[in-house]
Design an enzyme around this catalytic site. Structure first.
Site, short mmCIF file in Angstrom:
data_model
loop_
_atom_site.label_atom_id
_atom_site.label_comp_id
_atom_site.label_asym_id
_atom_site.label_seq_id
_atom_site.Cartn_x
_atom_site.Cartn_y
_atom_site.Cartn_z
N GLU A 1 -4.51 -8.01 -3.82
CA GLU A 1 -4.29 -8.57 -2.87
C GLU A 1 -3.03 -8.62 -2.36
O GLU A 1 -2.30 -8.54 -1.04
CB GLU A 1 -5.55 -9.70 -2.53
CG GLU A 1 -5.56 -9.70 -0.79
CD GLU A 1 -6.25 -7.95 -0.13
OE1 GLU A 1 -6.81 -7.21 -0.51
OE2 GLU A 1 -6.48 -7.86 1.09
N HIS B 1 -2.21 -0.58 3.48
CA HIS B 1 -2.84 -1.82 2.73
C HIS B 1 -3.30 -1.01 1.46
O HIS B 1 -3.28 -1.39 0.36
CB HIS B 1 -3.48 -2.55 3.84
CG HIS B 1 -4.85 -3.60 3.27
ND1 HIS B 1 -3.93 -5.48 2.63
CD2 HIS B 1 -5.44 -4.07 1.98
CE1 HIS B 1 -4.88 -5.57 2.06
NE2 HIS B 1 -5.78 -4.71 1.26
N GLU B 2 -4.83 -0.28 1.82
CA GLU B 2 -4.87 -0.05 0.62
C GLU B 2 -3.43 0.80 -0.28
O GLU B 2 -4.14 1.19 -1.56
CB GLU B 2 -5.80 1.64 1.40
CG GLU B 2 -6.46 0.51 2.39
CD GLU B 2 -7.99 -0.30 1.86
OE1 GLU B 2 -7.84 -0.63 0.66
OE2 GLU B 2 -8.14 -1.71 2.13
N HIS C 1 -2.38 -1.10 -2.75
CA HIS C 1 -3.11 -1.69 -3.29
C HIS C 1 -3.28 0.27 -4.72
O HIS C 1 -3.56 -0.11 -5.80
CB HIS C 1 -4.58 -1.73 -3.29
CG HIS C 1 -5.38 -2.83 -2.23
ND1 HIS C 1 -5.17 -3.83 -3.67
CD2 HIS C 1 -5.96 -3.02 -1.30
CE1 HIS C 1 -6.12 -5.05 -2.71
NE2 HIS C 1 -6.62 -4.20 -1.38
CO CO Z 1 -7.59 -5.60 -0.04
#
Ligand code: CO
Length: 506
Positions: free
Chosen positions: A300, A268-269, A272
């Site tokens: 997101e 997830h990160e 980003h």
């Molecule tokens: Co996030």
């Protein structure tokens, strides 16, 4: 006119410089600072916030914007300017107008309160002591209301706060999307609940932090995150922070008896971080506000697309499960691709949003959306938050938190003044699913490439369509340019229905 643009960028870069220095201190506070450093760190951050505020409210910026024809009504400025220049003026006009309406005392008070409130939240959560955190939340809400009143006294405070994170969004718009989404999710949950539960017992075996750290490093590499421009550390709540155009920090967390927590936090990160590092503005606008992401929800969408559409797919794990097994060790002995993919997609209403499956996740977000709207408007008193939270958990997810640490104290957002931020998480899912559909239409070989272990095609498509332009386009324009359509929830709903029909067999 070129020299006026150049001067604007120079002034803007001074502001960006100060905010990134502040990011270094905030990142350090969450990762390595000894606990007693908090008081002075709060002063340091307040000082930098004040400085950043002075830089951004420099009247020369206002004069230059005006000279270039950029006004509230026509933020893009003169027609004779290039598209990049006009986009830049729009971005700067928005930032300048928003900041100039905030009194310096409010800015400093907010920065100081955020640092202290964050420390109070960490302690309150570890001691399950909501009463200790309540005054800080009270103060954060009051500061947020003051901020909203300064920015636009004619609009409801919550609408103003939402617009900070997702330009153009209103409570009414979001509520409309969420009503349909909730209905669809509840219907899907019903179908899933009628089927035998997926067995994920093997994922709950102990996997040492050292092994999980090796898995995280491998995943960052696999997805193509440049080690010379990014690093990984450990915090209670994983996050990504941009310290410079070539320095993005991500964090993860290691839960001893649940490997997927770090696996999916790291993916997830990394999503980003790929966005931040993929922004590539034309040279005159590097390190300016044009080099920032389009919106929180668009951000997101990138993390969720990597985490879920890719990271929880059979295609992604087909070439990679053996390597994961070698790094994670015995907990994956004898686990087949099919049972692994079913296990990482198990749906079960739970207490913690960040650990939630894709079906119940958006219900967690809807809960926070409804509660923060009530808190901001004053319909809900802070002292009644734990009760309201627990009641809504039962109503939406059918589970009741045994304590506030796993209830209303679980998220850091409100403690650091991110009020109006939560809806971005659900909107991000919608953007992600729509992009994923479009990506596979325009890259028919994407699925086959993933199954060969090659994610470069997907990453480059996202870089080209979403990352590279930074904030050249508003989020609504960006999704339209990338997919040919406005944002629609149907892509996400179809994606979930198709996926879980496979996982649960209906
Ligand atoms: Co996030």
């Amino acid at each position: 006119m070129r020299s006026e643009i150049e001067r604007l960028v120079e002034l803007d870069r001074g502001h960006v410089l100060v905010t990134r220095i502040a990011s270094v201190l905030s990142w350090d506070q969450e990762t390595y600072m000894p606990v007693k450093g908090i008081e002075e760190r709060a002063e340091q951050l307040a000082f930098l916030e004040g400085l950043a505020h002075e830089k951004l409210t420099n009247p020369e910026i206002g004069s230059l914007l005006h000279a270039l024809g950029s006004t509230k009504a026509n933020p893009l400025g003169h027609d004779s300017l290039s598209p990049d220049e006009r986009a830049y003026l729009r971005v700067l006009r928005r930032a300048y107008d928003r900041e100039t309406c905030l009194p310096i005392d409010l800015v400093k008070d907010t920065a100081r309160t955020i640092a202290l409130s964050q420390g109070a939240w960490v302690e309150a959560r570890s001691k399950n002591d909501f009463a200790a955190f309540a005054p800080w939340l009270e103060k954060m809400l009051s500061l947020s209301r003051s901020k909203a009143a300064c920015i636009d006294p004619d609009k409801p405070a919550y609408d103003v706060l939402l617009d900070l994170y997702e330009p153009g969004s209103t409570e009414a718009d979001i509520a409309r999307v969420f009503v349909d989404l909730r209905a669809e999710l509840v219907k899907l949950l019903g179908k899933i609940n009628s089927k035998p539960q997926v067995d994920d017992a093997f994922l709950h075996q102990e996997c040492p932090a050292g092994r999980q750290a090796a898995v995280s490093r491998w995943l960052m590499d696999l997805l193509g995150l440049d080690k010379d421009r990014a690093r990984l550390d450990v915090t209670a709540h994983p996050f990504t922070s941009t310290l410079g155009s070539d320095d993005v920090r991500i964090t993860t967390r290691y839960v001893g008896d649940f490997l997927p927590s770090s696996v999916f936090s790291t993916i997830h990160e990394t999503g980003h971080a790929l966005y931040e590092l993929g922004i590539d503005s034309p040279a005159p606008f590097r390190r300016s506000k044009l080099s920032e992401a389009a919106s929180m929800a668009m951000h997101e969408s990138q993390s969720r697309l990597w985490e879920n559409m890719i990271g929880r797919s059979a295609g992604f794990w087909k070439p990679n499960l053996a390597k994961l097994h070698s790094l994670a060790g015995p907990i994956l002995d004898g686990v087949t691709l099919d049972s692994f993919v079913r296990a990482i997609n198990r749906v079960e209403p739970s207490l913690i949003r960040t650990e939630a499956d894709e079906v119940t996740y958006s219900l967690h977000v809807i809960l926070r959306f409804e509660i923060e709207s009530d808190l901001v408007s004053g319909r809900l008193a802070v002292k009644d938050l734990p009760g309201a939270w627990n009641a809504k958990m039962v109503e939406l997810l059918g589970v009741e938190p045994p304590d506030d640490s796993r209830g209303c104290l679980q998220d850091i957002h409100w403690a650091i003044g991110y009020i109006g931020y939560f809806p971005s998480y659900a909107l991000g899912n919608l953007y992600a699913a729509q992009l994923w559909d479009r990506l596979r239409e325009t890259l028919p070989n994407a699925a086959a490439s993933l199954e060969r272990g090659d994610v470069a095609g997907v990453r480059e498509w996202l870089r080209e369509k979403i990352h590279r332009p930074g904030s050249t386009w508003l989020p609504g324009e960006l999704i339209e340019r990338a997919t040919g359509k406005d944002l629609e929830a149907k892509h996400f709903v179809a994606y979930l229905n198709e996926k879980y029909a496979r996982v649960y067999g209906f």
